[in-house]
Scaffold this active site. Sequence first.
Site, short mmCIF file in Angstrom:
data_model
loop_
_atom_site.label_atom_id
_atom_site.label_comp_id
_atom_site.label_asym_id
_atom_site.label_seq_id
_atom_site.Cartn_x
_atom_site.Cartn_y
_atom_site.Cartn_z
N GLU A 165 47.91 -4.09 -16.35
CA GLU A 165 48.00 -3.77 -14.93
C GLU A 165 46.61 -3.97 -14.34
O GLU A 165 45.73 -3.13 -14.50
CB GLU A 165 48.49 -2.34 -14.73
CG GLU A 165 49.90 -2.09 -15.25
CD GLU A 165 50.95 -2.94 -14.58
OE1 GLU A 165 50.68 -3.47 -13.47
OE2 GLU A 165 52.03 -3.11 -15.15
N CYS A 170 43.97 -0.17 -6.64
CA CYS A 170 44.27 -1.55 -7.08
C CYS A 170 45.21 -2.27 -6.12
O CYS A 170 45.23 -3.50 -6.09
CB CYS A 170 44.83 -1.56 -8.49
SG CYS A 170 46.35 -0.61 -8.70
#
Length: 475
Positions: free
Chosen positions: A222, A256
């Site tokens: 991720e 993110c």
Amino acid sequence: MDQPILSSEVQDAFLEQIFQQQKQAYLKQPNPSLAERKHWLKQLKTQLLKQQAEIARTISQDFGNRSQDETRLVELLPSIMGINYALKHLKHWMQPSKRHVGLLFQPAQAYVMYQPVGVVGIVVPWNYPLFLAIGPLCQALAAGNRVMLKMSEFTPDFSAYFQKLISEIFPSDLVQVITGDAVIAQKFTTLPFDHLLFTGATSIGKHVMQAAAQNLTPVTLELGGKSPAIIGSQADLVESIQRIAFGKCVNSGQTCVAPDYVFVPETQLERFIEHYQKTVHQFYPEISDNADYTTIINDRQYQRLKQYLDDAKQKGATIVPIYEQQDAQNRSLSHCIVYGVDSSMRLMQEEIFGPILPVITYKKIEDVVDHINLHPRPLALYYFGTQQQEQQYVLTHTHSGGVCLNETLVHVGQDDMPFGGIGSSGIGHYHGYEGFLTFSHAKSVFVRPQLSFMKFIYPPYGTKVQKMIYKWFLR
């Protein structure tokens, strides 16, 4: 919370010891029951709810300041919702999946059973140290695994607290939290896990994948990247700005999936700047001594962001700081709009991960899509506007891990949707059912009863039955 400094040999031995303990515990109990898995999740939920204040306090201490409400909203709330969702659906997830058996292979049954993969490793980043630990932990436990978590050295207070909290909930052969520096993290990724999930920078993700490859360990990465926001031709500008600003302001952009930069119709640039400034000021009338305003995690990250701004200014960009004051000592960095940017600037080459918003103007949506497709695929993409044809053009002509139409960030909190990147923004996905599948082995099982017609295809070949099979099935 100070941790004792151990030699690298002792640290390596400890990691290996915990891994072997968990491996042996898994072999003794390779398929925990539904009741056991639910018990683990309920224990975790109970303690998180009890320890809300301490969780928020220790995270704020690591950041310098982060609002306790922000921690509850973006870390505790989705963590608890994820556990609740798993508890509600776990019985269904664990059921074998019946599959079709072709006529040629009858009589028979076929199904897929979902087994725990074994021992799972999870590398947790500093920006959301609770949610990005609890999310994968919840799904790994729901799938019946043993779990080791490596916490970030950049959140030492929370990492130490979380280690203690987990040790009071679970035995070490079920869940173990590991603290320590980058050397420990590197050693952690070399362990022969049955699955390894890493959340962090793309550059580090490459090294994690290399380390995992030595053991053929499956990985979920991720990562991040430069997630664009697009204000479409028929968007409500003021409403769009509010939602983009919220996505950029949460955690001071240290997210993110934060909007990294925004495309604005060239006729709307001045209005965008004006309303973006007003919106951020409404969220935070000032940033000095504001308990709601999240500071930058450490001096290294603060200086990195300042360097981005200096580089952009030197290369001709215009920087519009939203606040006059800057508090370097407390790492309170003013939100900034930057326009007149180009690809030579560092802030247009690297993920920003902070409260800086570059603005690019455009004439045609095709130019926007071309720009996005010339760069690595982002983790998220945000489109604002109600023009259906334009929406579909963006959806079908770009790749990203996920998309929000007329919103930012909140797709991450949807438990019934997979979360993950593509290309440079990640490999694989998790959350909800997809998380259960990520941490499970889907084993195909074919069941033949005593009666079988397979002997008709055994040698010697060329029989009438075989020729009939060819006639009926080779077409």
